[in-house]
Design a protein around this motif. Sequence first.
Motif, PDB file in Angstrom:
ATOM      1  N   ASP A 186       0.829  -1.219   0.000  1.00  0.00           N
ATOM      2  CA  ASP A 186       0.000   0.000   0.000  1.00  0.00           C
ATOM      3  C   ASP A 186       0.859   1.262   0.000  1.00  0.00           C
ATOM      4  OD1 ASP A 186      -2.299  -1.448  -0.044  1.00  0.00           O
ATOM      5  OD2 ASP A 186      -2.689  -1.310   2.114  1.00  0.00           O
ATOM      6  N   LYS A 187       1.957   1.197   0.721  1.00  0.00           N
ATOM      7  CA  LYS A 187       2.834   2.354   0.820  1.00  0.00           C
ATOM      8  C   LYS A 187       3.568   2.601  -0.509  1.00  0.00           C
ATOM      9  CE  LYS A 187       6.003   4.079   4.256  1.00  0.00           C
ATOM     10  NZ  LYS A 187       6.981   3.626   5.250  1.00  0.00           N
ATOM     11  N   PHE A 188       4.003   1.508  -1.114  1.00  0.00           N
ATOM     12  CA  PHE A 188       4.748   1.604  -2.377  1.00  0.00           C
ATOM     13  C   PHE A 188       3.817   1.944  -3.539  1.00  0.00           C
ATOM     14  CE2 PHE A 188       6.646  -0.347  -6.199  1.00  0.00           C
ATOM     15  CZ  PHE A 188       7.903   0.240  -6.178  1.00  0.00           C
ATOM     16  N   LEU A 189       2.592   1.445  -3.435  1.00  0.00           N
ATOM     17  CA  LEU A 189       1.629   1.583  -4.532  1.00  0.00           C
ATOM     18  C   LEU A 189       0.345   2.231  -4.026  1.00  0.00           C
ATOM     19  CD1 LEU A 189       1.170   0.725  -7.544  1.00  0.00           C
ATOM     20  CD2 LEU A 189       0.065  -1.316  -6.635  1.00  0.00           C
ATOM     21  N   PRO A 190       0.308   3.578  -3.993  1.00  0.00           N
ATOM     22  CA  PRO A 190      -0.906   4.247  -3.505  1.00  0.00           C
ATOM     23  C   PRO A 190      -2.079   4.020  -4.455  1.00  0.00           C
ATOM     24  CG  PRO A 190       0.915   5.806  -3.917  1.00  0.00           C
ATOM     25  CD  PRO A 190       1.319   4.500  -4.499  1.00  0.00           C
ATOM     26  N   ALA A 191      -3.294   4.318  -3.985  1.00  0.00           N
ATOM     27  CA  ALA A 191      -4.492   4.156  -4.813  1.00  0.00           C
ATOM     28  C   ALA A 191      -4.320   4.918  -6.130  1.00  0.00           C
ATOM     29  CB  ALA A 191      -5.710   4.662  -4.054  1.00  0.00           C
ATOM     30  N   TYR A 192      -4.847   4.352  -7.198  1.00  0.00           N
ATOM     31  CA  TYR A 192      -4.723   4.958  -8.527  1.00  0.00           C
ATOM     32  C   TYR A 192      -5.670   6.139  -8.669  1.00  0.00           C
ATOM     33  CZ  TYR A 192      -5.082   5.296 -13.658  1.00  0.00           C
ATOM     34  OH  TYR A 192      -5.102   5.737 -14.958  1.00  0.00           O
ATOM     35  N   LYS A 193      -5.111   7.286  -9.008  1.00  0.00           N
ATOM     36  CA  LYS A 193      -5.935   8.477  -9.221  1.00  0.00           C
ATOM     37  C   LYS A 193      -5.555   9.089 -10.565  1.00  0.00           C
ATOM     38  CE  LYS A 193      -7.622   9.880  -4.820  1.00  0.00           C
ATOM     39  NZ  LYS A 193      -7.287   8.650  -4.104  1.00  0.00           N
ATOM     40  N   THR A 194      -6.575   9.414 -11.357  1.00  0.00           N
ATOM     41  CA  THR A 194      -6.285  10.011 -12.659  1.00  0.00           C
ATOM     42  C   THR A 194      -7.431  10.908 -13.103  1.00  0.00           C
ATOM     43  OG1 THR A 194      -5.728   9.561 -14.967  1.00  0.00           O
ATOM     44  CG2 THR A 194      -7.247   8.013 -13.923  1.00  0.00           C
ATOM     45  N   ALA A 195      -7.109  11.921 -13.879  1.00  0.00           N
ATOM     46  CA  ALA A 195      -8.153  12.762 -14.473  1.00  0.00           C
ATOM     47  C   ALA A 195      -8.497  12.234 -15.863  1.00  0.00           C
ATOM     48  CB  ALA A 195      -7.672  14.204 -14.566  1.00  0.00           C
ATOM     49  N   TYR A 196      -7.646  11.317 -16.357  1.00  0.00           N
ATOM     50  CA  TYR A 196      -7.860  10.742 -17.690  1.00  0.00           C
ATOM     51  C   TYR A 196      -8.814   9.564 -17.561  1.00  0.00           C
ATOM     52  CZ  TYR A 196      -6.768   8.365 -22.099  1.00  0.00           C
ATOM     53  OH  TYR A 196      -6.855   7.753 -23.326  1.00  0.00           O
ATOM     54  N   LYS A 197     -10.108   9.861 -17.537  1.00  0.00           N
ATOM     55  CA  LYS A 197     -11.092   8.799 -17.363  1.00  0.00           C
ATOM     56  C   LYS A 197     -12.458   9.241 -17.888  1.00  0.00           C
ATOM     57  CE  LYS A 197     -11.982  10.319 -12.662  1.00  0.00           C
ATOM     58  NZ  LYS A 197     -11.880  10.037 -11.247  1.00  0.00           N
ATOM     59  N   LEU A 198     -13.343   8.269 -18.007  1.00  0.00           N
ATOM     60  CA  LEU A 198     -14.723   8.537 -18.422  1.00  0.00           C
ATOM     61  C   LEU A 198     -15.477   9.034 -17.202  1.00  0.00           C
ATOM     62  CD1 LEU A 198     -15.196   5.244 -20.457  1.00  0.00           C
ATOM     63  CD2 LEU A 198     -14.899   7.534 -21.441  1.00  0.00           C
ATOM     64  N   ASP A 199     -15.808  10.328 -17.217  1.00  0.00           N
ATOM     65  CA  ASP A 199     -16.374  10.956 -16.031  1.00  0.00           C
ATOM     66  C   ASP A 199     -17.519  11.860 -16.478  1.00  0.00           C
ATOM     67  OD1 ASP A 199     -16.928  12.398 -13.763  1.00  0.00           O
ATOM     68  OD2 ASP A 199     -14.875  13.134 -13.443  1.00  0.00           O
ATOM     69  N   VAL A 200     -18.717  11.612 -15.975  1.00  0.00           N
ATOM     70  CA  VAL A 200     -19.875  12.404 -16.430  1.00  0.00           C
ATOM     71  C   VAL A 200     -19.756  13.879 -16.031  1.00  0.00           C
ATOM     72  CG1 VAL A 200     -21.518  10.488 -16.608  1.00  0.00           C
ATOM     73  CG2 VAL A 200     -21.257  11.671 -14.425  1.00  0.00           C
ATOM     74  N   ASP A 201     -18.933  14.181 -15.023  1.00  0.00           N
ATOM     75  CA  ASP A 201     -18.759  15.580 -14.622  1.00  0.00           C
ATOM     76  C   ASP A 201     -17.688  16.292 -15.448  1.00  0.00           C
ATOM     77  OD1 ASP A 201     -20.718  15.425 -12.639  1.00  0.00           O
ATOM     78  OD2 ASP A 201     -19.281  14.460 -11.277  1.00  0.00           O
ATOM     79  N   ASP A 202     -16.938  15.523 -16.209  1.00  0.00           N
ATOM     80  CA  ASP A 202     -15.876  16.111 -17.033  1.00  0.00           C
ATOM     81  C   ASP A 202     -15.767  15.258 -18.306  1.00  0.00           C
ATOM     82  OD1 ASP A 202     -13.663  17.406 -18.030  1.00  0.00           O
ATOM     83  OD2 ASP A 202     -12.238  16.421 -16.674  1.00  0.00           O
ATOM     84  N   PRO A 203     -16.808  15.370 -19.176  1.00  0.00           N
ATOM     85  CA  PRO A 203     -16.892  14.414 -20.287  1.00  0.00           C
ATOM     86  C   PRO A 203     -15.738  14.538 -21.288  1.00  0.00           C
ATOM     87  CG  PRO A 203     -18.613  16.100 -20.454  1.00  0.00           C
ATOM     88  CD  PRO A 203     -17.933  16.301 -19.130  1.00  0.00           C
ATOM     89  N   LYS A 204     -15.111  13.396 -21.554  1.00  0.00           N
ATOM     90  CA  LYS A 204     -14.015  13.354 -22.520  1.00  0.00           C
ATOM     91  C   LYS A 204     -14.349  12.345 -23.605  1.00  0.00           C
ATOM     92  CE  LYS A 204     -10.152  14.307 -19.372  1.00  0.00           C
ATOM     93  NZ  LYS A 204     -10.940  14.497 -18.138  1.00  0.00           N
ATOM     94  N   THR A 205     -13.783  12.577 -24.785  1.00  0.00           N
ATOM     95  CA  THR A 205     -13.868  11.598 -25.857  1.00  0.00           C
ATOM     96  C   THR A 205     -12.557  10.823 -25.887  1.00  0.00           C
ATOM     97  OG1 THR A 205     -15.463  12.829 -27.185  1.00  0.00           O
ATOM     98  CG2 THR A 205     -13.990  11.359 -28.375  1.00  0.00           C
ATOM     99  N   MET A 206     -12.649   9.501 -25.822  1.00  0.00           N
ATOM    100  CA  MET A 206     -11.452   8.658 -25.869  1.00  0.00           C
ATOM    101  C   MET A 206     -11.547   7.743 -27.090  1.00  0.00           C
ATOM    102  SD  MET A 206     -11.369   7.658 -21.816  1.00  0.00           S
ATOM    103  CE  MET A 206      -9.778   6.937 -21.565  1.00  0.00           C
ATOM    104  N   GLY A 207     -10.443   7.619 -27.817  1.00  0.00           N
ATOM    105  CA  GLY A 207     -10.459   6.730 -28.973  1.00  0.00           C
ATOM    106  C   GLY A 207     -10.906   7.428 -30.239  1.00  0.00           C
ATOM    107  N   PHE A 208     -10.297   8.581 -30.485  1.00  0.00           N
ATOM    108  CA  PHE A 208     -10.586   9.390 -31.682  1.00  0.00           C
ATOM    109  C   PHE A 208     -10.171   8.679 -32.971  1.00  0.00           C
ATOM    110  CE2 PHE A 208     -10.364  12.825 -28.587  1.00  0.00           C
ATOM    111  CZ  PHE A 208     -11.233  13.769 -29.084  1.00  0.00           C
ATOM    112  N   LEU A 209     -10.687   9.206 -34.068  1.00  0.00           N
ATOM    113  CA  LEU A 209     -10.141   8.891 -35.383  1.00  0.00           C
ATOM    114  C   LEU A 209      -9.064   9.939 -35.656  1.00  0.00           C
ATOM    115  CD1 LEU A 209     -10.386   7.646 -38.379  1.00  0.00           C
ATOM    116  CD2 LEU A 209     -11.856   9.622 -38.805  1.00  0.00           C
ATOM    117  N   ALA A 210      -7.834   9.512 -35.906  1.00  0.00           N
ATOM    118  CA  ALA A 210      -6.768  10.475 -36.202  1.00  0.00           C
ATOM    119  C   ALA A 210      -6.320  10.295 -37.645  1.00  0.00           C
ATOM    120  CB  ALA A 210      -5.590  10.277 -35.252  1.00  0.00           C
ATOM    121  N   ASP A 211      -6.425  11.337 -38.417  1.00  0.00           N
ATOM    122  CA  ASP A 211      -6.066  11.242 -39.842  1.00  0.00           C
ATOM    123  C   ASP A 211      -4.555  11.447 -40.019  1.00  0.00           C
ATOM    124  OD1 ASP A 211      -5.530  13.931 -39.784  1.00  0.00           O
ATOM    125  OD2 ASP A 211      -7.304  14.543 -40.922  1.00  0.00           O
TER     126      ASP A 211
END
Lengths: 393, 291
Positions: A186-211
């Motif tokens: 637990d000390k070496f590996l704290p809980a995973y926290k990220t802003a890069y996620k599917l979140d209804v309060d901060d909607p992001k599109t993941m998996g774009f089409l890139a030309d």
Amino acid sequence: MKNFIEGSHAVAEIVKKCRPGVISAYPITPQTHIVEDLAKMIADKEFEAQFVNVESEHSAASVVLGAEATGVRSYTATSSQGLLLMAEVVFNIAGLRLPVVMTTANRAVSAPINIWNDQQDVMAVRDSGWVLLFAESIQETVDLHVQAYRLAEDPRVMLPVMVNMDGFILTHGMEVVDMPAQEEVDKFLPAYKTAYKLDVDDPKTMGFLADPDYYMEIRYMVQETHREILKIIPEVASEFKKAFKRESAGLIEGYCLEDAEQIFVAMGSVCGTIRDAVDELRKKGKKAGMLKVISYRPFPKEAIIAALSKAKEVAVVDKSISLGGFGPLYTDLSSALSSLGPRMPKMSGFVVGLGGRDITLMTISEVYEKLSSKQTDCAFLGLRQELLGGVNG
Amino acid sequence: MVETLFKPGHTACAGCGQAIGARLVIDTAGKNTIIANNTGCLEVFSTKYPESSWGVPWIHSLFENCAAVASGIEAGLRFLGKKDSINIIAQAGDGGTADIGLQAISGMFERGHDVLYVCYDNEAYMNTGIQRSGLTPTLTDTTTSPSGTGSEGNPRPKKPMPEIAAAHGIPYVATASVGYPQDVQKKVKKALSIKGPKYLQIHVPCPLGWRHEPGLTFDVAKLAVETGLYPIFEYENGQMIPRKIAKIKPVEEYLKVQGRFRHLIKNPEAIKKVQAIADANIQKYNLKAEA
């Protein structure tokens, strides 16, 4: 605490201690003991996680992709055909920069069907963008899993990590393992926290089409991250040493390299056999040594050159083969060492242990014997000539 | 401007039925929704980097795995204790649903994930250039089931996806058509009020692939329903409830406005075959309104 345990059980135990929230898997030999143990631990409420029993490895990988995209630490394990069926999703997880951790119980691929160990399966996803780590022992497998999550979730990384353990040899073998305590993990590996996620309060599109105007830069960024990871892996290993009071993992590991003239290079459990072979050779006054590659992707070119630049002869021992070409590790090493120019040691490539063919001290001493003779690109060792008939002339 | 979670500026063709359907679905579901989208026209025309039409969290992974990705999203939200307040929609075209995605869908249904699966059925692989799928209707001319001197087009009937979904014993299965937008909205609302896996298949005309005038999207969609060729119904807890047709029209009215059926127009025998399919639907689903 030290325990005499089976490799798969040790992996399940350490995965539990890494506290993944979602585990998804499809059964395939020799991965089964790992996921059975995890399912039982959840059934016994040893820890809280969603265990999703899927209808294929393609879906196992897709489920952890989806779960990881919600910002939840996720885990899967597979082997052989399972990894090949996952391959499409494996590439996608890396492209989406999702820090999934997966164990691959390395096994031969069909045809012919063969459930025993070699390292052909992982080579099918070698170029996927995953960090590929190889364990020599059960202890190292355990330690690599803790480091794998720490590495994958590092904001500078955000890439998936695969821990490769040789099927049966490590998954079903028994070893005394120093199992980290929950508080330490637990000390070496704290809980995973990220802003890069599917979140209804901060909607992001993941998996774009890139030309063509965008695609190449996005792929280049993964390559650049791998370059960065070459610096982060030793950092994580050094943090691990501080936290757990023992050395484990890193990019490479040398054995008797200081004055070595003949050096074996290999990955995974075969390194244990090579250590013994080196000891035998040293007793006979031969200057043999071993270089173990732990991080195969990213490929630690500089560290390898530094370790091998004084060698006279290098023997690359591959447990897979790029049919029509050479052993994959041999190819990578040749490319890395070619920068030494005329100082490049004589390099020979050997293919051993396919489909579970035993690799013994005899096999390694055969490699050693052949080193001083004609250079070879990919000599298959231990072939039963009587089975080959006309094929081999 | 109308508030929508599927913003304008995307690159769908004029008259695209799928764009209309997708907007109806997400605007009905609302902002507390996460979408997993298979590869297909909808994904391509709505998320060309660095722009996106989506006002909700949206993820595209691959062609066949949105049901499994949605299962993972559901498991993740369940772990976080957030599932009850968030809708999850997995959506795909007909090929991504009935062909390449079928195994993952079956797994999602069998495991009982709380996900609404929406299939936008435009009856062929439109994104790759109008190739035949398992939901292409009988005698349709597509680029891989072309009509010719030795062929009348696609020889096989549509795969019965709603029945396949219902056979899993899931609590709600429905078909709908963009020709009836309020019916689509009603069904999305109803589906999302039910826990567990749901399947909604929406008929969405494709002017390019069906070769009809872009202005006729709603008319063509309605004709499919009014002829009995696209039966609209709900399966709720094993009970089938059809949407009745007040005045059943001959299939020719539907066929003649679309280039994909042009080869049938001067072939009375072929038209009879299509009429027989419509008649069988009308009987099977009890579509005829009482006089």
